[in-house]
Design an enzyme around this catalytic site. Structure first.
Site, PDB file in Angstrom:
ATOM      1  N   CYS A  46       8.345  44.737  30.176  1.00  0.00           N
ATOM      2  CA  CYS A  46       9.913  44.135  30.122  1.00  0.00           C
ATOM      3  C   CYS A  46      10.495  44.215  29.732  1.00  0.00           C
ATOM      4  O   CYS A  46      10.370  44.384  28.430  1.00  0.00           O
ATOM      5  CB  CYS A  46       9.545  42.084  30.488  1.00  0.00           C
ATOM      6  SG  CYS A  46       7.759  41.439  31.079  1.00  0.00           S
ATOM      7  N   GLY A  84       9.123  47.934  32.918  1.00  0.00           N
ATOM      8  CA  GLY A  84       8.900  47.176  34.287  1.00  0.00           C
ATOM      9  C   GLY A  84      10.026  47.932  35.683  1.00  0.00           C
ATOM     10  O   GLY A  84      10.454  47.553  35.137  1.00  0.00           O
ATOM     11  N   ASN A 120      10.994  38.837  27.115  1.00  0.00           N
ATOM     12  CA  ASN A 120       9.697  39.859  26.979  1.00  0.00           C
ATOM     13  C   ASN A 120       9.135  39.198  25.703  1.00  0.00           C
ATOM     14  O   ASN A 120       9.591  39.101  24.753  1.00  0.00           O
ATOM     15  CB  ASN A 120      10.670  40.881  26.371  1.00  0.00           C
ATOM     16  CG  ASN A 120       9.839  42.055  25.818  1.00  0.00           C
ATOM     17  OD1 ASN A 120      10.216  42.834  25.032  1.00  0.00           O
ATOM     18  ND2 ASN A 120       8.504  42.666  26.809  1.00  0.00           N
ATOM     19  N   GLY A 121       7.721  38.801  26.397  1.00  0.00           N
ATOM     20  CA  GLY A 121       6.885  38.919  24.893  1.00  0.00           C
ATOM     21  C   GLY A 121       5.743  37.869  25.451  1.00  0.00           C
ATOM     22  O   GLY A 121       5.863  37.682  27.189  1.00  0.00           O
ATOM     23  N   TYR A 158       4.619  54.801  22.951  1.00  0.00           N
ATOM     24  CA  TYR A 158       4.812  54.885  23.570  1.00  0.00           C
ATOM     25  C   TYR A 158       5.929  54.656  24.328  1.00  0.00           C
ATOM     26  O   TYR A 158       6.165  54.989  25.012  1.00  0.00           O
ATOM     27  CB  TYR A 158       3.345  54.410  24.445  1.00  0.00           C
ATOM     28  CG  TYR A 158       2.895  54.984  25.745  1.00  0.00           C
ATOM     29  CD1 TYR A 158       3.365  55.591  26.558  1.00  0.00           C
ATOM     30  CD2 TYR A 158       3.214  53.757  26.818  1.00  0.00           C
ATOM     31  CE1 TYR A 158       3.317  55.674  28.309  1.00  0.00           C
ATOM     32  CE2 TYR A 158       3.221  53.109  27.845  1.00  0.00           C
ATOM     33  CZ  TYR A 158       3.175  54.695  28.464  1.00  0.00           C
ATOM     34  OH  TYR A 158       3.727  54.099  29.971  1.00  0.00           O
TER      35      TYR A 158
END
Lengths: 497, 497, 497, 497
Positions: free
Chosen positions: C15, C41, C124-125, C269
């Site tokens: 996300c 995403g 997001n999370g 990453y």
């Protein structure tokens, strides 16, 4: 009640063509024209326009075609307004081919470029000397990009040695045989042409300063055009700027003068009842079919307190059924028109049949019975035709579930026993129920499981279609009397028109 | 001749619901059921199934919804066979909202998860205390994800303090007011419920070991289910495994017992003629509407050599027209049923109207006249209802072009003067022609430009719908007599069901 | 070289969120913002705008969401220009759920209506006390329409008894635990919030008179916004008209003050190298990862005429590889950076794998080797991480086909041994290669079939990510040291954020 | 780092071709082959298979083509597995034409039927005597269905008087001039042919019992085929069952023997670096381009504490940049390779640009800078070529925003001053920046706003592409030295290959 697409097993329609010249929104007019002719072909549609590009002083042909109904193919208004600009256009509705993958190449109108400029063509009908001509052309080095017989006409035109384009087209049409009603778009004109037998209909109309041609006059009603008359059998009519201005269209004639033979099945099933074809209103002929059938094969109440109920297979036999009922009553029978079958119009191309467990689902998704009017009654079903017999049998089974006392099946044409080589999509002889049963009516009746079965006689059919000017008809599918011979057994490919 | 979608300006349909329990292919059956109910809503469709996952020993609800006809939304067989597995399912057809962007949130059935497990709901009708309940729920901290009143029922069920789920649903339904026919899917059952007035129809059927519920019985005919009876007004019927095995379904009743008030407009226009609703065949009632209209407002030939032609507006007035004609003839008038309007069934959602130059194109793409039967005749048009009047005026103009001698407009219901708060999508009062013309028939007649105009009287309407068991009807759209008051002026949002 | 979607078996992104306030083309800006965050995403995207309707003096929320890349979902400009009007907007990129059929309900931003007006949320999370809260809310009668934990925040806000909306949101955020970076759109403001640990990044920017928030600063670069700073851990930042005018945004703080713990894997990453997150340039950290790895686990030429070739797995390890090579050379090793793997960027969502006969097709459609630089060489592959090991093994096999002398695998982080509960989509413990091999490096090396294998040590990882202001990190996926406990084993559903 | 599609203003790719013979899943193999060649044409793709129908003892050609990436056109596995059956196949990737409406007719491979049976053709290149041949053919009555020059080859083959099909094809190829690498599918064979100059690459490979041909060898790597060698300039290679069995393929030669002239731009930009073309690895040549450019136009640090940073324009100049950096360091300069530009790979065909307010959005959606590595530095940008200059100018502006000390632009080829008539899609002369600036380097430098600008010299370009066997190249776009003259100024239409 428009007559159009039928479920599996019925004759599927065979193309509608339309053209307009000298209208600022030619594509839009063609869109509406094709919509009115939708019943003649639901599988694909295309429109070609010719647009004058002032900045380049040249003509560009714009093309848009796709699979589906006219409304689906042209659902984006931008296609009509921005992509298909120009003041002349032709359009074509077609039915599908089996080979889906090569489908797009067979969607008409075809458009090509040759030494004479651009050429686009829409064709309704079937050429009978297709194989002979194709072999000859191929041996001379011609390549074919479609499997359609219509492409032949373009090649012949391009290969003609004559100077004038109209002469080239005339030469090409004198070489092909069979059935063709054509709209051709050239850089400067719209050309409408019809084979010498006049198998398929083609009408000329006028709207303001524009001329228009269409397979059936119902297209003129929608766009508000005036019907002028038919494009004559064997006529090549050129509509160009000069014709528009002088009011006198140039007319050429194919130098073959057989007696015209109109497709009588157009009256029985294929054309819309609100159209005028071959000089007569379809609705009027269809009424007579029902009337003569009532005289020929009446169904009578058993007693005074009995009532005969007549139901139509909607929408295609509505008009004939009305004729049947009116005549029956005039003859003193106490029969009553009832709405016994309700048809769903939501069964289109995308409808899937996920349930294997019952073949009759197919007919049930399209028709339902009104039980109250059928139960305990002597029921007459009037249908326009029987081809394979599959649908008729399923319909009878459906009606049987509503528990009528008896079922009497009446068909407004004779038994279909022969394939059509001129553009009607009948199956092979083996699949026709009349052939499978060796024309034995009793066998057909047993297969359909009805109490009585009657087909309209050939005499009555011709009587119903009789016109003042004495039209002649092709009745090959009933009689096997083919006005034009086939060059060889027509393959499936050749039928794709 | 199925009665369904109408062109712009006519009442649009208001949802069809369907449910099936204990069938191995519940989604497939629901697909067919929704197809049969397609006329009740063409804009979106959805199916929810409940699937038992043996490996997890739990129930999963599968959902698939989309914009378009049932056949379009579920055009990929994999959706029905692989994605929508399970032996119980509910489905919903709906008409579109104006707000396209939030559309997807309003497509039913709704599916949620709450303390009692999964819950899915399909609703036909409109709640009248929607605003009051929504305000209360919001003040208590509830969030709303759709703009639909139907979501209220789910919140009320989840917030009920009662132990049993059925009791929670019962409590919820005792709190809402207005019109609702419901199908509810729970982890263990299919629940069918209907408001105490029974505004909208809801029928119960059985096919083998499976039970099914549907808005109209025409769905049962397609899938081959037997009609058992109506879900009663105020009844909450629970179909679960125990019920399937014992054959005795649990039935609960909402503790409000007003006199039922069925929507009489379902008979006039909305339901299919092959359905049985409110205990009576629609076809039978519709026939009587025509019959009583013929008695009330006959049209007579001027002289012996004159002929009155009666034409139906297909397909929705076909049945009533038949009643009108039969009765007229019985009364000794020489009137003749004719097919004077041909309807194209290719005008669907995607049909674009690129040509601004003529508003009448709209009606022309749908209808064409059969000139021969109209020209020079005294024509009676029988239509089911007049709402805004726009379409009627266009139809009259179309018929006028075919040059009839006179046009007599007959409507099989009284003037529509009031909006419907129970699920019929009439426009605002200002747009109703009967209001615009202050119920002055002469004004309406002049606006339509017809020679005579007659609406069926309220007495005759009720007479036509009279049943043996003495059904009572809601006639609010004609009379303003609302069985259930509205909590406040219904906004456009609240109408979205 | 942007780091984004990876083939099967790699951590998939989790996300991206974006918001803008006070910009006439808020939806267009959000479209570009989401495009820049596409790597976070790729499965679905949505934009919500708030539009003031002057004629109604009210706010309307417009919503558009769909499955696919941002460019696919919003490929029709009309959506952005006509449907998503308004001067404030939020957007969300998400990765797919397994349950395709319920997919649409889980696409964010969510938008609801409650007593305080409209509310839209992008998250997001992952929340760690999701189950406990959901159980409590359900027991109080709340219904859930998605399977996402994010919906909880909306319910808690709606159920708060506090007067002010901001206080309600604050209360809600004090109740949830775990990881959340949020954009919330209300009728009057854009709210940006971040959990007290600051697991996920969230930055604030300004462009002209408009404010904007984004998961990563690369979104600001695209739209030309100035980076102001991070939304602080535990901060709730309100951007409203007053704030725009005064230049002073209201800031609230969640009354929990744990030591921030940023997700260190964002550096390794997930984030783009051109972004600044947690106060540091990603590119800079990633360079250090490579540098320290070179120091920790160098690869030396065997002899003077030997040459070590270092290749990156594009695009995600490009930056670290550069650090590895530079440092190696600084250390006196003769290593050379080579482009040994070519990556195809045409492998997207729709790519099908019709050929069963070879699993390695999967990696081959994405990567090809440049044989000349590999053949006969001692090759070092630098990769950012190893999760399942499947892709690494296939990559090694691919490189083996190019006949290197030796293969040395270097990973720029420690072995991943634990799942992430804060929003990174690692598979279950059983699937992680480091777990399958019991953290036994030799076993992993043998499984990958490489000559040597080295992971960056935890010390070096933390050293690389060390910032001036002494940031603290969550390293749970390597160490099992979870800053926030889970309320129970997280189900697949709860992971869907 | 694959080199593929470029943003507006760059040379767009010009077709990739692929063929396979004697493989049970020919369509699947072709699908993968085309995927590997995707960088050569992203606008449309098509596959033709030849299938033996045992029941009819005849060959059927199956065709499927569409607009979009290979993965989009063939996203339904059923197309490959069920529709495109057969053991021989050819495929084609192409770039778009301007005339969208006639697009479909121009998608290759073309498939036709002629006296010799079925014939399908995929063409990479441009014919130079297209207009002359078309005029001749048209004057003899040939019709054209596409605007593509490739159709000519089919007509010439069909019109050849020779007996053997291979002789006909040979005759046809001896008549056409210009650039062509071809795959031809006949009823019995796959034919690969290449023009005598060998402008475009074409390689032969083998996988098990199957033979395969492809524009570039990277296609062989993906499908696991062994590279055998190039199809020679002027060679017509026939792969049929006999050849498969004997292992000896029949080879014919066009009786024209000019000195081969390979397109040197394939090395500079167009081919993938992991391919081998014209007998040499692209990667190796591209490295030398960078190396020689470093020698020719080095950039030196100003002082000891200064640092020169070299950045590539990803992905197409990655390899050359590596060569530039390595050589610079070897020469003693202290330059450092940095990743200064991050490229987004999500910008595909559907990406819309709704924001008019800034033209630089175009480049920003594709590239972002890594500010840390640029700020305050002397930056060298290595790019493969400059065509219009628009993109370069935008790139420089983007980099400028990151505040470098200086910008030095280095191009790995000479200035492009002439259009390509052999298949590379350069714009008209007027649009080429080198022409607009009269080849005045200083003017170009000022337009780009860089501190220094250098192009690789022609000598160095030829030196870099020098092969052991002494390959000769076409350098017309730089030198104007055209190996084959054009029959007349090429229109836009003729370029469509």
């Amino acid at each position: 009640m428009t007559e159009h697409d039928r479920i599996e097993g019925r004759p599927r329609c065979h193309c509608g063509i339309f053209g307009v010249f000298n209208h600022p929104e030619a594509a839009v007019i063609t869109y509406f024209g094709l919509h009115a002719l939708q019943h003649r072909g639901q599988e694909a549609a295309g429109i070609i326009t010719s647009e004058f590009l002032p900045e380049k002083s040249k003509i560009r042909f714009n093309s848009y075609k796709g699979v589906g109904l006219v409304a689906d193919v042209f659902k984006d208004e931008k296609i009509l307004k921005q992509q298909l600009k120009g003041s002349a256009a032709i359009g074509h509705n077609r039915y599908s081919t089996t080979g889906a993958s090569e489908n797009e190449f067979n969607i008409q109108p075809f458009v090509v470029n040759y030494k004479g400029g651009n050429l686009a063509l829409g064709h309704n009908g079937n050429l009978t000397n297709f194989h002979t001509l194709r072999d000859t052309l191929q041996s001379e080095g011609t390549i074919f990009q479609s499997t359609s017989d219509s492409e032949i006409i373009l090649h012949l035109t391009a290969r003609s040695k004559r100077e004038e384009q109209i002469e080239r087209i005339k030469e090409a049409l004198e070489l092909v045989e069979g059935a063709y009603s054509l709209v051709i778009l050239t850089d400067t004109s719209l050309i409408a042409a019809r084979d010498p037998h006049g198998f398929r209909p083609l009408a000329l109309g006028k709207m303001g300063d524009a001329y228009t041609v269409a397979s059936e006059t119902c297209a003129f009603d929608l766009i508000g055009a005036q019907y002028i008359g038919e494009v004559e059998p064997g006529e090549i009519l050129v509509i160009d700027q000069e014709g528009v201005e002088t009011g006198a269209l140039k007319s050429y004639h194919i130098t073959k003068a057989p007696r015209p033979r109109h497709c009588i099945f157009e009256y029985i099933y294929f054309s819309r009842p609100d159209s005028k074809i071959f000089g007569e209103n379809v609705d009027k002929v269809r009424r007579k079919l029902g009337k003569l059938l009532a005289q020929q094969a009446p169904v009578r109440p058993d007693s005074n307190d009995d009532r005969v109920v007549v139901i139509s297979v909607p929408d295609s036999s509505n008009t004939a059924t009305l004729g049947f009922v009116t005549e029956s009553n005039k003859m003193g029978e106490d029969v009553r028109l009832e709405i016994g079958l309700i048809r769903s119009h939501y069964v289109g191309r995308t409808f899937i049949m996920p349930h294997q467990a019952g073949r009759e689902f197919t007919v049930k998704t399209k028709f339902n019975t009104v039980k109250g009017v059928i139960k305990g009654r002597k029921v007459v079903i009037v249908d326009d035709s029987i081809v394979r017999g599959t649908t008729s049998r399923q319909l009878v089974r459906l009606i049987q579930e509503a528990e009528p006392k008896e079922i009497h099946f009446r068909v407004t044409c004779p038994p279909i026993k022969y394939p059509c080589y001129y553009g009607m999509d009948f199956p092979s002889r083996d699949e026709l129920i009349a052939n499978r049963c060796n024309s034995d009516l009793e066998k057909i009746r047993l297969e359909l499981r009805v109490d009585t079965l009657a087909y309209l006689s050939m005499e009555n059919l011709l009587e119903a279609a009789r016109t003042e000017n004495g039209a002649h008809y092709c009745t090959a599918c009933f009689s096997g009397d083919y006005p034009v011979p086939m060059d060889r057994e027509i393959s499936k490919d050749a039928n794709d028109t």
